[in-house]
Design a protein around this motif. Structure first.
Motif, PDB file in Angstrom:
ATOM      1  N   MET A  98       0.791  -1.227   0.000  1.00 49.68           N
ATOM      2  CA  MET A  98       0.000   0.000   0.000  1.00 49.68           C
ATOM      3  C   MET A  98       0.828   1.285   0.000  1.00 49.68           C
ATOM      4  O   MET A  98       0.559   2.188  -0.807  1.00 49.68           O
ATOM      5  CB  MET A  98      -0.964  -0.002   1.182  1.00 49.68           C
ATOM      6  N   PRO A  99       1.843   1.453   0.857  1.00 50.02           N
ATOM      7  CA  PRO A  99       2.598   2.726   0.846  1.00 50.02           C
ATOM      8  C   PRO A  99       3.289   2.999  -0.475  1.00 50.02           C
ATOM      9  O   PRO A  99       3.402   4.153  -0.900  1.00 50.02           O
ATOM     10  CB  PRO A  99       3.622   2.530   1.977  1.00 50.02           C
ATOM     11  N   PRO A 105       1.457   6.459  -8.724  1.00 48.48           N
ATOM     12  CA  PRO A 105       0.778   7.099  -9.858  1.00 48.48           C
ATOM     13  C   PRO A 105       1.089   8.574 -10.072  1.00 48.48           C
ATOM     14  O   PRO A 105       1.373   8.991 -11.200  1.00 48.48           O
ATOM     15  CB  PRO A 105      -0.706   6.902  -9.525  1.00 48.48           C
ATOM     16  N   PHE A 106       1.043   9.407  -9.007  1.00 49.57           N
ATOM     17  CA  PHE A 106       1.069  10.856  -9.235  1.00 49.57           C
ATOM     18  C   PHE A 106       1.915  11.630  -8.238  1.00 49.57           C
ATOM     19  O   PHE A 106       2.068  12.845  -8.362  1.00 49.57           O
ATOM     20  CB  PHE A 106      -0.370  11.385  -9.202  1.00 49.57           C
ATOM     21  N   ALA A 107       2.470  10.950  -7.242  1.00 46.67           N
ATOM     22  CA  ALA A 107       3.180  11.665  -6.180  1.00 46.67           C
ATOM     23  C   ALA A 107       4.413  12.398  -6.700  1.00 46.67           C
ATOM     24  O   ALA A 107       4.795  13.437  -6.168  1.00 46.67           O
ATOM     25  CB  ALA A 107       3.582  10.698  -5.067  1.00 46.67           C
ATOM     26  N   MET A 108       5.031  11.874  -7.755  1.00 47.91           N
ATOM     27  CA  MET A 108       6.239  12.489  -8.293  1.00 47.91           C
ATOM     28  C   MET A 108       5.948  13.530  -9.373  1.00 47.91           C
ATOM     29  O   MET A 108       6.872  14.083  -9.970  1.00 47.91           O
ATOM     30  CB  MET A 108       7.164  11.417  -8.858  1.00 47.91           C
ATOM     31  N   SER A 142      -5.102  10.926  -5.754  1.00 43.89           N
ATOM     32  CA  SER A 142      -4.510   9.809  -6.513  1.00 43.89           C
ATOM     33  C   SER A 142      -4.091   8.682  -5.574  1.00 43.89           C
ATOM     34  O   SER A 142      -4.330   7.503  -5.853  1.00 43.89           O
ATOM     35  CB  SER A 142      -3.323  10.309  -7.327  1.00 43.89           C
ATOM     36  N   GLY A 143      -3.448   9.037  -4.456  1.00 46.71           N
ATOM     37  CA  GLY A 143      -3.042   8.017  -3.494  1.00 46.71           C
ATOM     38  C   GLY A 143      -4.224   7.339  -2.836  1.00 46.71           C
ATOM     39  O   GLY A 143      -4.209   6.123  -2.607  1.00 46.71           O
ATOM     40  N   TYR A 204      -5.429   7.646   4.318  1.00 43.06           N
ATOM     41  CA  TYR A 204      -4.025   7.285   4.515  1.00 43.06           C
ATOM     42  C   TYR A 204      -3.297   7.052   3.198  1.00 43.06           C
ATOM     43  O   TYR A 204      -2.086   7.289   3.097  1.00 43.06           O
ATOM     44  CB  TYR A 204      -3.913   6.072   5.446  1.00 43.06           C
ATOM     45  N   GLY A 205      -4.010   6.601   2.167  1.00 44.36           N
ATOM     46  CA  GLY A 205      -3.386   6.545   0.852  1.00 44.36           C
ATOM     47  C   GLY A 205      -2.974   7.925   0.396  1.00 44.36           C
ATOM     48  O   GLY A 205      -1.878   8.122  -0.152  1.00 44.36           O
TER      49      GLY A 205
END
Length: 301
Positions: A98-99, A105-108, A142-143, A204-205
């Motif tokens: 999960m982490p 997908p989109f964190a970067m 996204s998370g 939390y995602g």
């Protein structure tokens, strides 16, 4: 007189960023991977658990067993839901990944946009604050989606072949005692528990995705930033959390335990620490995000 250029509204910028997010191939691939895990878990649970329960039920109904000779407890759909299923390894697999899944997908995206100059264009079009707020929300969503979608799909699939009934506390089927956080809801209102914990995991995602985005401000390597939330959760769970078997603050305030709807099995969660840590993480991440970006150069090389 010179005509001032109109700034993009927050809603327009949000639509642009959301459209970019949903068009990302990585988002689709990650969700597909989580759905494959759900599919494998459903099949495995049916073969190892549900099939035998159905067989026992048929024996009881047909009279091959006397009622006094055995006790029969029907499965509730929540036992087959991947969030609380404990008969196969797929619950552990999903929450171990999960982490990392939340960050992929989109964190970067903001890390790349500061480097490419796209952030400069958006700041010119809509203003720094709007761009920052919209980017934070989009990365958060996204998370959250990556985690919420498989949980909802698993719930629907589980409902298709198992009854929507309460958990019997005497059947030793329950993985969340009534004394734990939301334990009464788990036992007597399982649908509400599933929806409630899906929302918690969505939160939390989002927190984990935004955490990766924040770390990208301090490191030059995008891979390090993307994997940081996973390393932190593993350290908190299997490192610090396992040092104490009692309900000390190491476990009570350890957010790594808040993610799994099983609540760590033997480890009962408490509502107040859960709320304090969750709200604190949300506020702390946003304040740090604002502090790091309020005077940031629009183009970085």
């Amino acid at each position: 007189m010179p005509v001032r250029s109109r700034k993009e509204s927050s809603m327009n910028v949000l639509k642009i960023e959301m459209s970019k997010m949903f068009k990302k191939l990585t988002l689709k691939l990650v969700i597909l991977a989580t759905l494959l895990i759900v599919g494998a878990q459903t099949y495995s649970f049916y073969v190892t658990q549900r099939k035998s329960v159905n067989s026992t039920y048929d024996d009881v109904i047909s009279g091959r067993y006397e009622q006094d000779d055995m006790s029969f407890f029907e499965n509730s759909f929540i036992e087959g839901w991947i969030g609380c299923e404990s008969y196969t390894p797929y619950n552990v697999m999903l929450y171990l990944l999960m982490p990392l899944l939340a960050a992929i997908p989109f964190a970067m995206s903001q890390f790349k946009e500061w480097k490419s100059g796209y952030a400069s264009q958006m700041i010119t079009r809509c203003g720094r604050r709007k761009y920052m707020n919209v980017k934070f929300v989009t990365i958060f969503v996204s998370g959250g989606l990556v985690i919420a979608v498989p949980l909802l799909v698993s719930m629907i699939v589980s409902m298709c072949y198992m009854p929507i009934i309460e958990i019997d506390p005497l059947a030793l089927q329950s993985v969340v005692p009534t004394s734990c956080m939301f334990g009464y809801i788990y036992t007597y209102h399982p649908v509400v528990y599933v929806l409630l914990y899906t929302f918690i995991d969505f939160i939390y995602g989002g927190i984990l995705a935004c955490m990766a985005m924040l770390v990208s401000r301090f490191v030059k390597n995008w891979f390090t930033a993307m994997t940081f939330p996973a390393v932190l959760v593993y350290f908190l769970d299997y490192g610090i959390g396992r040092l104490s078997k009692a309900d000390t603050w190491l476990r009570t305030y350890n957010f790594a335990y808040f993610i799994d709807p099983n609540q760590g099995g033997e480890n009962c969660l408490r509502l107040v620490p859960f709320l304090v840590i969750t709200v604190g993480l949300l506020i702390g991440e946003y304040l740090l995000y604002a502090a790091l970006n309020i005077r940031r150069e629009a183009i970085e090389r």
